[in-house]
Design a protein around this motif. Sequence first.
Motif, PDB file in Angstrom:
ATOM      1  N   VAL A  42     -50.294  35.871 -56.090  1.00 44.82           N
ATOM      2  CA  VAL A  42     -50.131  36.791 -57.218  1.00 44.82           C
ATOM      3  C   VAL A  42     -50.006  35.935 -58.474  1.00 44.82           C
ATOM      4  O   VAL A  42     -49.326  34.910 -58.463  1.00 44.82           O
ATOM      5  N   THR A  43     -50.681  36.353 -59.525  1.00 44.67           N
ATOM      6  CA  THR A  43     -50.523  35.659 -60.801  1.00 44.67           C
ATOM      7  C   THR A  43     -50.050  36.646 -61.862  1.00 44.67           C
ATOM      8  O   THR A  43     -50.677  37.685 -62.059  1.00 44.67           O
ATOM      9  N   ILE A  44     -48.938  36.319 -62.480  1.00 42.92           N
ATOM     10  CA  ILE A  44     -48.448  37.123 -63.601  1.00 42.92           C
ATOM     11  C   ILE A  44     -48.828  36.382 -64.874  1.00 42.92           C
ATOM     12  O   ILE A  44     -48.421  35.225 -65.076  1.00 42.92           O
ATOM     13  N   TRP A  45     -49.653  37.020 -65.697  1.00 49.84           N
ATOM     14  CA  TRP A  45     -50.124  36.377 -66.929  1.00 49.84           C
ATOM     15  C   TRP A  45     -49.211  36.743 -68.086  1.00 49.84           C
ATOM     16  O   TRP A  45     -49.056  37.928 -68.400  1.00 49.84           O
ATOM     17  N   LYS A  46     -48.601  35.744 -68.693  1.00 49.09           N
ATOM     18  CA  LYS A  46     -47.637  36.001 -69.758  1.00 49.09           C
ATOM     19  C   LYS A  46     -48.033  35.282 -71.046  1.00 49.09           C
ATOM     20  O   LYS A  46     -48.975  34.502 -71.054  1.00 49.09           O
ATOM     21  N   ASP A  47     -47.263  35.531 -72.112  1.00 48.19           N
ATOM     22  CA  ASP A  47     -47.604  34.867 -73.378  1.00 48.19           C
ATOM     23  C   ASP A  47     -46.909  33.525 -73.547  1.00 48.19           C
ATOM     24  O   ASP A  47     -47.021  32.894 -74.580  1.00 48.19           O
ATOM     25  N   VAL A  48     -46.169  33.099 -72.539  1.00 52.80           N
ATOM     26  CA  VAL A  48     -45.511  31.790 -72.616  1.00 52.80           C
ATOM     27  C   VAL A  48     -46.253  30.794 -71.720  1.00 52.80           C
ATOM     28  O   VAL A  48     -46.878  31.201 -70.742  1.00 52.80           O
ATOM     29  N   PRO A  49     -46.188  29.497 -72.056  1.00 55.46           N
ATOM     30  CA  PRO A  49     -46.910  28.500 -71.257  1.00 55.46           C
ATOM     31  C   PRO A  49     -46.431  28.417 -69.813  1.00 55.46           C
ATOM     32  O   PRO A  49     -47.196  28.109 -68.920  1.00 55.46           O
ATOM     33  N   SER A  50     -45.151  28.701 -69.576  1.00 51.36           N
ATOM     34  CA  SER A  50     -44.619  28.648 -68.208  1.00 51.36           C
ATOM     35  C   SER A  50     -43.241  29.280 -68.222  1.00 51.36           C
ATOM     36  O   SER A  50     -42.757  29.695 -69.277  1.00 51.36           O
ATOM     37  N   SER A  73     -55.824  27.333 -69.461  1.00 55.19           N
ATOM     38  CA  SER A  73     -55.993  25.987 -68.907  1.00 55.19           C
ATOM     39  C   SER A  73     -54.637  25.353 -68.575  1.00 55.19           C
ATOM     40  O   SER A  73     -54.568  24.350 -67.869  1.00 55.19           O
ATOM     41  N   LEU A  74     -53.546  25.921 -69.079  1.00 57.32           N
ATOM     42  CA  LEU A  74     -52.217  25.369 -68.784  1.00 57.32           C
ATOM     43  C   LEU A  74     -51.825  25.659 -67.335  1.00 57.32           C
ATOM     44  O   LEU A  74     -52.200  26.689 -66.787  1.00 57.32           O
ATOM     45  N   PRO A  75     -51.084  24.737 -66.711  1.00 59.44           N
ATOM     46  CA  PRO A  75     -50.763  24.916 -65.288  1.00 59.44           C
ATOM     47  C   PRO A  75     -49.750  26.031 -65.002  1.00 59.44           C
ATOM     48  O   PRO A  75     -49.738  26.592 -63.911  1.00 59.44           O
ATOM     49  N   GLY A  76     -48.878  26.342 -65.945  1.00 61.69           N
ATOM     50  CA  GLY A  76     -47.900  27.409 -65.716  1.00 61.69           C
ATOM     51  C   GLY A  76     -46.817  27.024 -64.730  1.00 61.69           C
ATOM     52  O   GLY A  76     -46.487  25.835 -64.588  1.00 61.69           O
TER      53      GLY A  76
END
Length: 453
Positions: free
Chosen positions: A253-261, A319-322
């Motif tokens: 599951v991937t939760i896409w947020k507005d923060v880098p991690s 592109s950030l690893p999160g």
Amino acid sequence: MKFGFSLDYYAVNHKNHHLGSRFAAQTHATYSMQVFKFGGASIETPERARKVLSIITAHVESPLLVIISAKGKTTNALEKIAEAYFREDAEEAQRLFAELEADHIAYAEELLGTREHAVFNKLRECCTEISWVLSEPHGREYDYYYDQIVSVGELLSTAILAAALKDQGIHTEWTDVRDIMKTDDNYRDANIQWEMTEQLASTHFNKAFATHQVVVTQGFIGSTDENNSVTLGREGSDYTAAVFANILNAKRVTIWKDVPSLLNADPRIFPNTVPIPEISFREVIEMAYYGAQVIHPKTIKPLFAKNIPLYVRCFIDPSLPGTLIHSKPEVKRYPPIMVLKTKQVLLQVYTRDYSFITEENLSRIYNLFHDCKIKINLIQNAAISFVACIDNHPERLEKLLEVLQKEYDVRRNEDLFLFTVRHYTQHVLKEELKDRTVLLTQKTRQTIQMVVR
Ligand code: ASP
Ligand code: MG
């Protein structure tokens, strides 16, 4: 088709289910579907929605279930509408709702680049249903109406995004999640009926993915046996994603947020935060439970049960690893993880006749809290008193006080904070408590909790 998955798999799944192993660890991941969840911020504007579309279209090599929240601050706006409706300000409710509808139409037009699109009928249909609700007098409780009204936010946003995906040539199915996410009628905090949901979701998604690359559906909402809409609690879309991932044995599951991690604290409150690249389910569930608004607290259990990793990634820069959240991270030491929960109330409950707070008293008091749907964030009891730190739900609190005061003396303190630090250090506590008064402290070796002003 290459993205279909086998019926055999479901036969196995159901057999396991009857053995009561819904939450048992999964050993054979039989297919490779993944679940994406996009929150309101990620689709707040048409520009942001385009980013989301590009993330989705880059990941259609295997079946992709996309769970989407209401856009931007729609849920807050709908809450205002529900409030206006319930205080019988029908005009204000209709006015605000017309604004919300117009805003969604304009948004869709900008994203789709046209007004000539079947989706506009769907948007109008959804809105007409709500207008009907708003135009009738209310004969039921507030929470019921809240759910009938607020749930439209997710229906609108997902319809628009699904239409945009289709326009880009992606085989997309839009699903009304209320047909498959079945719950009880505990409005605003509905509990999932697992058996029913599992059956409906398996059948539905199996069919949908046989002919579609992407299924877009709503987070946060569901429906009762009587087909009334419900909500799963604010920020509940994460939970929806986890529930379907569990049922469908998703690979991640991937939760896409507005923060880098994920960070060790909320950067809006704490100035010196550090990113956390990898963290355990356990740690996240504790953070969320104590009020960190990173991930809905119910999200972890269904993922943990099937050992499904959860990624938090940044939709602004994919592109950030999160952050990777899973069962066994190789983390030697976590930084201090801090959570400040606002709008806390401290209730001190005293026996009137100086009788002790015994197990019997305690269980009676607990039941009263439970009956009023008040969750206790922290408790402490002494000889003749009981102290509880709770969230401030004015309506529920008044009800609780009314019943408590029949038997006990009650004092209350409002506008407090519950400050929790896991992996605390003396240095961090000294720094963070500089300008605060501590009213109550509880600590273990790993966690310290304080009610502060
Ligand atoms: N739209 C809902 C809310 O704002 C659910 C969610 O965002 O997860 O609470
Ligand atoms: Mg949200």
